[in-house]
Design an enzyme around this catalytic site. Structure first.
Site, PDB file in Angstrom:
ATOM      1  N   SER A 132     -27.848  92.356 -69.514  1.00  0.00           N
ATOM      2  CA  SER A 132     -27.870  90.930 -70.114  1.00  0.00           C
ATOM      3  C   SER A 132     -26.532  91.175 -71.070  1.00  0.00           C
ATOM      4  O   SER A 132     -26.130  92.249 -71.268  1.00  0.00           O
ATOM      5  CB  SER A 132     -29.208  90.804 -71.081  1.00  0.00           C
ATOM      6  N   ASP A 180     -26.962  89.803 -65.756  1.00  0.00           N
ATOM      7  CA  ASP A 180     -27.964  88.635 -65.934  1.00  0.00           C
ATOM      8  C   ASP A 180     -27.830  87.601 -66.882  1.00  0.00           C
ATOM      9  O   ASP A 180     -27.414  87.991 -67.915  1.00  0.00           O
ATOM     10  CB  ASP A 180     -29.239  89.688 -66.292  1.00  0.00           C
ATOM     11  N   HIS A 181     -28.137  86.506 -66.507  1.00  0.00           N
ATOM     12  CA  HIS A 181     -28.065  85.336 -67.541  1.00  0.00           C
ATOM     13  C   HIS A 181     -26.544  85.251 -67.945  1.00  0.00           C
ATOM     14  O   HIS A 181     -26.493  85.062 -69.363  1.00  0.00           O
ATOM     15  CB  HIS A 181     -29.046  85.460 -68.447  1.00  0.00           C
ATOM     16  N   ASP A 231     -25.671  81.079 -65.432  1.00  0.00           N
ATOM     17  CA  ASP A 231     -26.766  80.435 -65.466  1.00  0.00           C
ATOM     18  C   ASP A 231     -26.598  79.056 -66.417  1.00  0.00           C
ATOM     19  O   ASP A 231     -26.302  78.897 -67.505  1.00  0.00           O
ATOM     20  CB  ASP A 231     -27.689  81.143 -66.510  1.00  0.00           C
ATOM     21  N   GLU A 262     -28.531  79.051 -61.034  1.00  0.00           N
ATOM     22  CA  GLU A 262     -30.027  78.714 -61.214  1.00  0.00           C
ATOM     23  C   GLU A 262     -30.220  77.367 -61.424  1.00  0.00           C
ATOM     24  O   GLU A 262     -29.426  76.776 -61.826  1.00  0.00           O
ATOM     25  CB  GLU A 262     -30.314  79.574 -62.575  1.00  0.00           C
ATOM     26  N   HIS A 293     -37.182  85.076 -61.797  1.00  0.00           N
ATOM     27  CA  HIS A 293     -36.898  85.621 -63.136  1.00  0.00           C
ATOM     28  C   HIS A 293     -38.145  85.602 -63.930  1.00  0.00           C
ATOM     29  O   HIS A 293     -38.990  85.161 -63.463  1.00  0.00           O
ATOM     30  CB  HIS A 293     -35.877  84.828 -63.956  1.00  0.00           C
ATOM     31  N   ALA A 314     -40.556  87.909 -64.226  1.00  0.00           N
ATOM     32  CA  ALA A 314     -41.469  88.177 -63.266  1.00  0.00           C
ATOM     33  C   ALA A 314     -42.388  89.614 -63.712  1.00  0.00           C
ATOM     34  O   ALA A 314     -42.727  90.397 -62.760  1.00  0.00           O
ATOM     35  CB  ALA A 314     -41.028  88.550 -61.438  1.00  0.00           C
ATOM     36  N   SER A 315     -42.151  89.819 -65.062  1.00  0.00           N
ATOM     37  CA  SER A 315     -42.913  91.275 -65.548  1.00  0.00           C
ATOM     38  C   SER A 315     -44.493  90.741 -65.085  1.00  0.00           C
ATOM     39  O   SER A 315     -44.732  89.804 -65.456  1.00  0.00           O
ATOM     40  CB  SER A 315     -42.528  91.751 -66.738  1.00  0.00           C
ATOM     41  N   ILE A 326     -37.445  92.242 -63.478  1.00  0.00           N
ATOM     42  CA  ILE A 326     -38.276  92.995 -64.371  1.00  0.00           C
ATOM     43  C   ILE A 326     -37.644  93.696 -65.458  1.00  0.00           C
ATOM     44  O   ILE A 326     -36.789  94.445 -65.365  1.00  0.00           O
ATOM     45  CB  ILE A 326     -39.106  94.002 -63.316  1.00  0.00           C
TER      46      ILE A 326
END
Length: 309
Positions: free
Chosen positions: A50, A82-83, A104, A134, A211, A213-214, A255
């Site tokens: 990130s 990520d993002h 994003d 996204e 996204h 999804a933990s 995750i």
């Protein structure tokens, strides 16, 4: 073996009805725990960084740590941003050795999202890098991403074909009820599989990303609370729901919170049981082992990508 893109991974995952784990990384122990787990069960991997991780650990350190993991394991590993929230950030990661980036633009109006995403896609594809876009907005907080429940929105299936065709993205993150952070549901967990099914019909064979999804694994929440933490009501996405999504069009499942919980719970427990210890290796070693066991569980029982490297 160099870093790889996710293109071939996703093709195999879609056909095989499983998903690739995209695990967020911030330091050496997290990278080691994840990659050692994947090596033991022969799973392909996406390690994602990130903007917050880049600020914390430095771009160069993270890239070199991932390169070291590839040298040690021989696994196909994709390094993903990520993002990414701007063209400049995505460009910096593309130029700096990442093989995949996410732009994003979900907070923007549709036309602006298309414009920004296409700008990133054009640059990335010229460098052999793949792009995730996204549509729809997930609620929750994770690093620099902070979206209130009021601002969250499900993905509109009526927009997906136009978005993908106009931007040229290689995969699409959608919002079907997952959220960032450790407090995903106040009541019963519910995902909009009807939206996923409709998107799957409209984009046959196209890789979808989940996204937030933990599962916020209860054993680690309990461990944190038992040893001085305070996380009442923490709740994630049930693993059977994630397995169902992986058997559909979802080829990448993100995750992050579960890694943080496994690490923090283990360290809290270690401090409580060994108050005289002060060597970081003494508590980071067990934390790394906890991450390894948790990731192995996810790969085999949730993602279904063991033996697919």
């Amino acid at each position: 073996m160099p870093l790889v893109t996710s293109t071939e991974m996703f093709k195999k995952a879609y056909e095989g009805k499983y998903a690739i784990g995209a695990f967020n990384v911030n330091n050496m122990e997290i990278i080691q725990g994840i990659t050692e787990a994947a090596k033991e069960v022969n799973a392909p991997l996406i390690l994602q960084v990130s903007a917050g991780a880049r600020k914390y650990a430095n771009h160069t350190y993270l890239v070199k740590l991932v390169e070291a993991a590839i040298e040690e394991t021989g696994l196909p590993i994709c390094l993903h941003l990520d993002h990414g929230d701007s063209f400049e950030l995505c460009k910096s990661c593309i130029d700096g050795g990442f093989t995949s980036v996410m732009i994003d633009g979900s907070h923007l109006p549709f036309e602006e999202n298309v414009k920004l995403t296409k700008q990133v896609v054009d640059y990335a594809h010229s460098k052999g890098v793949v792009v995730e876009g996204e549509l729809g907005r997930l609620a929750g907080i994770e690093d620099d991403v902070n979206v209130s429940e009021a601002d969250a929105a499900y993905t509109d299936p009526n927009q997906v074909e136009e978005f993908v065709s106009r931007t040229g993205v290689d995969s699409l993150a959608i919002a079907i009820g997952t959220s960032h952070g450790a407090y995903k549901f106040k009541g019963e967990a519910k995902l909009r599989f009807d939206i996923l099914e409709e998107i799957e019909k409209r984009l046959p064979g196209f890789p979808i990303v989940l996204h937030g999804a933990s599962s916020v694994m209860p054993e680690y929440v309990e461990m944190i609370n038992k040893f001085g933490g305070n996380m009442p009501g923490a709740k994630g996405v049930p693993e059977d729901m994630l397995r169902k999504a992986a058997s559909m069009a979802v080829c990448k499942i993100n995750i992050d919170s579960d890694l943080r919980l496994a690490m923090t719970g283990t360290i809290r427990k270690y401090f409580a049981e060994n108050p005289s210890h002060f060597d970081p290796r003494q508590y980071l070693g067990p934390a790394r082992s906890a991450i390894k066991e948790m990731v192995k569980h996810k790969i085999v029982n949730v993602l279904g990508c063991d033996g697919k490297a």
